[in-house]
Design an enzyme around this catalytic site. Sequence first.
Site, mmCIF file in Angstrom:
data_model
loop_
_atom_site.group_PDB
_atom_site.id
_atom_site.type_symbol
_atom_site.label_atom_id
_atom_site.label_comp_id
_atom_site.label_asym_id
_atom_site.label_seq_id
_atom_site.Cartn_x
_atom_site.Cartn_y
_atom_site.Cartn_z
ATOM 1 C CG ASP A 91 19.569 -1.239 7.208
ATOM 2 O OD1 ASP A 91 18.460 -1.602 6.841
ATOM 3 O OD2 ASP A 91 19.981 -0.055 7.121
ATOM 4 C CG ASP B 97 17.258 1.221 1.310
ATOM 5 O OD1 ASP B 97 17.475 1.792 0.246
ATOM 6 O OD2 ASP B 97 16.593 0.164 1.408
ATOM 7 C CG ASP C 8 20.141 3.581 7.948
ATOM 8 O OD1 ASP C 8 19.739 2.409 7.861
ATOM 9 O OD2 ASP C 8 19.624 4.536 7.340
#
Length: 386
Positions: free
Chosen positions: A126, A128, A329
């Site tokens: 991922d 960000d 996250d």
Amino acid sequence: MDLKSNHAAPVLTDPVPINKSRLGIHSSLMTYSGPGAAFSSGLCVTIPRKKPITSVLDDIRSAGWLDAMKSSSPPRKKLSKDLNIEVTSDDDHIYSSWILKYPSALTSFEQIMNSAKGKRIALFMDYDGTLSPIVDDPERAFMSNAMRAAVRNAAKYFPTAIISGRSRDKVYEFVGLTELYYAGSHGMDIMGPVRPIMTGEDHPNCIRSTDKQGKEVNLFQPASEFLPMINEVFRSLIENTKEIKGVKVENNKFCASVHYRNVDEKSWPVVAQSVHDVLKGYPRLRLTHGRKVLEVRPVIDWNKGKAVEFLLESLGLNGDNVLPIYFGDDRTDEDAFKVLRERNQGFGILVSSVLKESSAFYSLRDPSEVMQFLKQLVNFYKLTAV
Ligand SMILES: O=P(O)(O)OC[C@H]1O[C@H](O[C@H]2O[C@H](CO)[C@@H](O)[C@H](O)[C@H]2O)[C@H](O)[C@@H](O)[C@@H]1O
């Protein structure tokens, strides 16, 4: 994988609520204190709508939006260097139970490498919060040069893909590495290598295209028909939220994000209501929650987990001799963690300094630990390569 099933029923990606009692985690580590707190101040704000305030709050309250907004980035306990959590001995116990469930991928490195014996590792990341730290301005979420170098090195040894909620172009602009594969819009926009199996009638949303270097690629966009709708909604979201200080609306091509990180918490109900009002006119769109962001996306059976499966297939990495590792996250990354669990193949690594329930197997605290893991992985392969 049935790639034709993208017209199917909605798949809601919001996370399973945390079972606090099982983890023994104090509620202050997880969420805000409760819906009551959300409205005590919210009732004082000016809501630029004709609708009576009680009905406004009912709309967004019944949809659970406010609670989700408040828990989307829970207030943090500061982490200590050694124990990850700074506070009482109760909290030490809480952390110990959590880390047993989601061991650090750094301390479990050897174990992970044992599982990888004789297998080809494929990396999925991922962006960000995983490769770049979370910052207030989404336009300035740059990854460090050191992280870029670590990802570039890793990609020399392992097929590597970025799967982001951002538009594919935007995430490519941030990462800037041509040697990776990119999926934007939470996996609804995938650029992969040309493979005969991915073209033709079987995959009507898969077309041939060329990348920025002029190389022939396959482009898979299962939500392509939603493009005009998302653009229209994007404009309405801007219009509807223009009076709210701090709001930022981002066009992520096949989804739109309404950021409220910089909005005074008292105005969160206004943000929620404004988005709710727009969404009411679009039954084929739905809302998901990210880190202080409301995301509007098409109701199609597609998510980051399906994108991982698609990429594995299109990269010719579908066999048992492949070990996919996914770093993420956010709530949308849970779909990818689940897919790996269900396939009983590879590992999800949750990047979080906040204790939360996840379908990942391991954890890392922040992007700097992701970088450390990638470096360790490369060093290990350099040493063991014959
Ligand atoms: O799937 P991702 O690559 O993690 O993208 C998810 C969203 O990330 C971005 O928003 C988040 O990061 C911003 C920058 O640190 C932060 O300001 C924001 O509060 C976070 O929600 C991005 O701007 C969104 O469009 C993505 O959907």
